[in-house]
Design a protein around this motif. Structure first.
Motif, short mmCIF file in Angstrom:
data_model
loop_
_atom_site.label_atom_id
_atom_site.label_comp_id
_atom_site.label_asym_id
_atom_site.label_seq_id
_atom_site.Cartn_x
_atom_site.Cartn_y
_atom_site.Cartn_z
N HIS A 130 44.95 4.35 -28.06
CA HIS A 130 44.43 3.01 -27.78
C HIS A 130 44.72 2.60 -26.34
O HIS A 130 43.84 2.08 -25.64
CB HIS A 130 45.05 2.00 -28.75
N GLU A 131 45.95 2.85 -25.88
CA GLU A 131 46.30 2.50 -24.50
C GLU A 131 45.41 3.25 -23.51
O GLU A 131 44.94 2.67 -22.51
CB GLU A 131 47.77 2.81 -24.23
N TRP A 132 45.21 4.54 -23.77
CA TRP A 132 44.36 5.33 -22.88
C TRP A 132 42.95 4.76 -22.83
O TRP A 132 42.35 4.62 -21.75
CB TRP A 132 44.33 6.78 -23.35
N ASP A 133 42.42 4.40 -23.97
CA ASP A 133 41.08 3.84 -24.04
C ASP A 133 40.98 2.54 -23.24
O ASP A 133 40.02 2.31 -22.50
CB ASP A 133 40.70 3.60 -25.50
N VAL A 134 41.99 1.69 -23.37
CA VAL A 134 42.00 0.42 -22.63
C VAL A 134 42.05 0.67 -21.13
O VAL A 134 41.34 0.01 -20.35
CB VAL A 134 43.19 -0.46 -23.08
N ILE A 135 42.88 1.61 -20.70
CA ILE A 135 43.01 1.89 -19.27
C ILE A 135 41.68 2.36 -18.68
O ILE A 135 41.22 1.86 -17.64
CB ILE A 135 44.11 2.94 -19.04
N ARG A 137 38.57 2.07 -19.91
CA ARG A 137 37.52 1.05 -19.99
C ARG A 137 37.76 -0.08 -18.98
O ARG A 137 36.83 -0.60 -18.38
CB ARG A 137 37.44 0.49 -21.40
N SER A 138 39.03 -0.43 -18.78
CA SER A 138 39.34 -1.50 -17.82
C SER A 138 38.94 -1.09 -16.41
O SER A 138 38.33 -1.87 -15.65
CB SER A 138 40.83 -1.83 -17.87
N LEU A 139 39.29 0.11 -16.02
CA LEU A 139 38.97 0.58 -14.67
C LEU A 139 37.46 0.67 -14.48
O LEU A 139 36.94 0.33 -13.40
CB LEU A 139 39.64 1.93 -14.41
N ARG A 140 36.75 1.10 -15.50
CA ARG A 140 35.29 1.18 -15.39
C ARG A 140 34.67 -0.21 -15.30
O ARG A 140 33.71 -0.42 -14.55
CB ARG A 140 34.72 1.97 -16.57
N GLN A 141 35.22 -1.16 -16.04
CA GLN A 141 34.72 -2.53 -15.94
C GLN A 141 34.92 -3.09 -14.54
O GLN A 141 34.17 -3.95 -14.08
CB GLN A 141 35.42 -3.42 -16.97
N LEU A 142 35.95 -2.61 -13.87
CA LEU A 142 36.22 -3.05 -12.50
C LEU A 142 35.40 -2.29 -11.47
O LEU A 142 35.49 -2.59 -10.27
CB LEU A 142 37.71 -2.88 -12.20
N GLY A 143 34.63 -1.31 -11.91
CA GLY A 143 33.75 -0.58 -10.99
C GLY A 143 34.32 0.73 -10.48
O GLY A 143 33.76 1.31 -9.54
N TYR A 144 35.36 1.23 -11.11
CA TYR A 144 35.97 2.48 -10.66
C TYR A 144 35.53 3.64 -11.54
O TYR A 144 35.66 3.59 -12.77
CB TYR A 144 37.50 2.37 -10.64
N GLN A 145 35.00 4.66 -10.91
CA GLN A 145 34.54 5.84 -11.63
C GLN A 145 35.73 6.74 -11.91
O GLN A 145 36.32 7.32 -10.99
CB GLN A 145 33.48 6.58 -10.82
N VAL A 146 36.10 6.85 -13.17
CA VAL A 146 37.25 7.65 -13.58
C VAL A 146 36.84 8.56 -14.71
O VAL A 146 35.86 8.30 -15.44
CB VAL A 146 38.43 6.76 -14.03
N SER A 147 37.59 9.62 -14.88
CA SER A 147 37.31 10.56 -15.96
C SER A 147 38.01 10.12 -17.24
O SER A 147 39.17 9.71 -17.22
CB SER A 147 37.80 11.97 -15.58
N ALA A 148 37.28 10.21 -18.35
CA ALA A 148 37.88 9.91 -19.65
C ALA A 148 38.75 11.07 -20.13
O ALA A 148 39.54 10.92 -21.05
CB ALA A 148 36.80 9.62 -20.68
N THR A 149 38.59 12.23 -19.49
CA THR A 149 39.42 13.39 -19.80
C THR A 149 40.66 13.36 -18.92
O THR A 149 40.55 13.25 -17.70
CB THR A 149 38.65 14.70 -19.55
N PRO A 150 41.84 13.44 -19.50
CA PRO A 150 43.07 13.35 -18.69
C PRO A 150 43.13 14.46 -17.63
O PRO A 150 42.81 15.61 -17.90
CB PRO A 150 44.19 13.52 -19.72
N ALA A 151 43.53 14.09 -16.44
CA ALA A 151 43.78 15.05 -15.37
C ALA A 151 45.27 15.35 -15.34
O ALA A 151 46.07 14.52 -14.93
CB ALA A 151 43.31 14.48 -14.03
N VAL A 152 45.63 16.53 -15.83
CA VAL A 152 47.02 16.93 -15.92
C VAL A 152 47.30 17.97 -14.85
O VAL A 152 46.52 18.90 -14.64
CB VAL A 152 47.34 17.54 -17.31
N PHE A 153 48.45 17.80 -14.16
CA PHE A 153 48.78 18.80 -13.14
C PHE A 153 50.29 18.85 -12.94
O PHE A 153 51.01 17.90 -13.25
CB PHE A 153 48.08 18.48 -11.82
N SER A 154 50.74 20.00 -12.41
CA SER A 154 52.17 20.26 -12.21
C SER A 154 52.36 21.00 -10.89
O SER A 154 51.51 21.82 -10.51
CB SER A 154 52.70 21.11 -13.37
#
Length: 433
Positions: A130-135, A137-154
C-alpha cells in the motif's frame, strides 16, 4: 565543498545523515542549497565535511516549504511511514500528514526537475504494498515520471572502474523527472536493474582493496577482538583446520550446531519440529556420525565448548574452498559465527555486526567502513566515538551508487543534463579522491 565555479545544478538534501547524497551530487557538479537532519551528531559531521549546517527536522513541520529554497534536484533518504487507508485515495491525499507527504508539498511548491529518493528494499515488499502504491501514485500526480517497478541496486554490482565497492547493500531508488501529470502516467523501466554492470563478476571483489595498511591505523588496539572473542575464533579456526587436515574438501554448507551433535542412530525428531529445523538436525547428526572421532577430540580439547554462548556454539561456513578461517572474514551473528571469502561484505550495520578480518584478526576500522560507503579519505568524523561513526555509516547511502543512479536518470531526462554527463566521469572516485 565550496567552489567558485557556477554549479551545474542545485539540490536539497533531506534526511541528510552525514551527506552521502551530498557527496554524489556535488561530485556531479551540483551545489547544495539546503539540508536537514534531525540527529545532532550526524548534523555535526555533515557540517564539518560539507561546510554547511543542516537545519533541524523541518521536514516534519506542518509547513516545511516556507524554509526550502528553489532547487533543481530533491534528494532524500526518507523513512517509510504507514499511510492512512481511509477512503483509499491512493495518492497525495493519503500521504498528507506524513514525512513523505511533506516531501510532496515541497515538490508541489518548487517543481524541481528531478527527484531522487532512497529507501530500504522492503518498502517495495508485500508488507508495504500500500505504501509503495501511494508513493508512486503521489509522484505521478505531481508530474514526475517514475517506474512502478522497484529499482534495486547495490555497490557490489558496480565494477571498481565505475566506483563500486565490495559491500552488498541493496536499496530501493525511486527516481523521477518532471514531465507533467499527463506524461507522468506512462510507466517506464527502472533506472537501474539489480544485476552486475558491464559483465562484472562480484566474486572478483577483493576486500583488501579498501583496507588500511596496518601501520597507519591510529589506536589499532580499539579494533582488536577481546580475549573472549579471540577464543571463539580460535575454537572454530581449529575446527576448520582439523577437518582440512583430515582431507575434508567440502565443509558443511548448512549451519553447524554443536548442541545437535548426536549419532544418527540416536536422533529423535519430535513431530512438531519445524521442517527447516528437522532438516538441520538430520544434517548435523549425519555430519557428526561421519566425523565422530575427530569432532569428539576437538570438543574435548576445548572443554566441550563450555562457557561459549549458544550463538557461539553455532558456525556457518560460506567460504567454499578457503583453506582456513584466517583466510576468511567473519561476522558474529545471533545465528552463529559466519565465515565467508573476503570478496564483499554484508551491508554495514551497527558495531556489533562489524566485519572481522581473519588475518590480521581485527574489526574493520571506521576509515575502511567509510570507504565501503564510497566516502573519500578526507571525509572524517572528529570528536565522536567510533560507535557513533559506525552507526552513521550504517544508516547512510552509498555515495558511489547514488552517483551511478543519478547519472543513469540524467541520461534519460533530456538535453539539460547532457553537459553534466559529458563533464563528469563514470566513477565518483575520479572526482572525490
Amino acid at each position: 565543498m565550496s567552489s567558485t565555479a557556477a554549479p551545474a545544478f542545485t539540490f536539497i538534501d533531506l534526511f541528510a545523515g552525514i551527506g552521502g547524497f551530498h557527496a554524489a551530487l556535488s561530485a556531479l557538479g551540483g551545489e547544495c542549497v539546503y539540508a536537514s537532519e534531525i540527529d545532532d551528531a550526524a548534523a555535526k559531521i555533515y557540517q564539518h565535511n560539507w561546510e554547511m549546517q543542516p537545519a533541524g527536522d523541518i521536514i516534519a513541520e506542518t509547513d516545511p516549504v516556507v524554509k526550502v529554497p528553489p532547487h533543481d534536484v530533491l534528494a532524500a533518504g526518507f523513512p517509510c511511514q504507514p499511510f492512512s487507508k481511509s477512503g483509499f485515495q491512493r495518492g497525495m491525499d493519503e500521504a498528507r500528514g506524513t514525512l513523505f507527504g511533506n516531501i510532496c508539498s515541497i515538490l508541489l511548491e518548487h517543481r524541481p526537475s528531478m527527484v531522487l529518493l532512497e529507501n530500504v528494499r522492503n518498502i517495495a515488499g508485500p508488507r508495504h504494498a500500500h505504501e509503495w502504491d501511494v508513493i508512486i501514485r503521489s509522484l505521478r500526480q505531481l508530474g514526475y515520471q517514475v517506474s512502478a517497478t522497484p529499482a534495486v541496486f547495490s555497490p557490489h554490482l558496480l565494477p571498481p572502474s565505475m566506483g563500486g565497492r565490495p559491500q552488498v547493500r541493496e536499496r530501493i531508488f525511486i527516481v523521477g523527472t518532471y514531465v507533467g501529470e499527463e506524461r507522468a502516467q506512462e510507466d517506464v523501466e527502472p533506472v537501474v536493474h539489480n544485476r552486475p554492470i558491464d559483465g562484472w563478476d562480484p566474486q572478483q571483489w577483493d576486500l583488501g582493496t579498501i583496507l588500511q595498511d596496518e601501520d597507519e591505523i591510529a589506536d589499532r588496539a580499539n579494533y582488536e577482538l577481546t580475549p573472549t572473542e579471540q577464543h571463539w575464533v580460535k575454537v572454530w579456526s581449529e575446527f576448520v583446520r582439523r577437518l582440512r587436515a583430515a582431507g575434508v574438501e567440502k565443509l558443511p554448507g548448512f549451519p553447524v550446531w554443536v548442541d545437535a551433535f548426536i549419532h544418527l542412530d540416536d536422533l529423535v525428531i519430535h513431530e512438531d519440529t519445524p521442517a527447516w529445523k528437522a532438516n538441520f538436525l538430520r544434517k548435523n547428526a549425519q555430519f557428526y556420525t561421519e566425523h565422530e572421532s575427530l569432532l569428539n577430540e576437538w570438543l574435548a580439547d576445548f572443554d566441550e565448548l563450555n562457557g561459549l554462548p549458544s550463538s557461539r556454539r553455532k558456525f556457518e561456513w560460506q567460504a567454499q574452498d578457503a583453506a582456513s578461517l584466517e583466510d576468511c572474514i567473519m561476522h558474529f551473528r545471533p545465528s552463529g559465527i559466519r565465515a565467508k571469502r573476503p570478496t564483499y561484505v554484508p551491508a554495514l550495520v551497527a558495531i556489533t555486526q562489524t566485519t572481522i578480518l581473519g588475518r590480521p584478526l581485527r574489526r574493520i576500522t571506521p576509515r575502511e567502513a567509510a570507504r565501503l560507503q564510497s566516502l573519500p579519505d578526507w571525509f572524517d568524523f572528529p570528536g565522536q566515538p567510533d560507535s557513533a561513526t559506525y552507526k552513521q555509516l550504517g544508516n547512510g547511502v552509498n555515495a558511489g551508487v547514488v552517483y551511478h543512479v543519478a547519472r543513469a536518470q540524467m541520461a534519460r531526462s533530456g538535453d539539460r543534463w547532457d553537459r553534466i554527463l559529458a563533464a563528469t566521469p563514470e566513477s565518483i572516485d575520479d572526482v572525490l579522491d
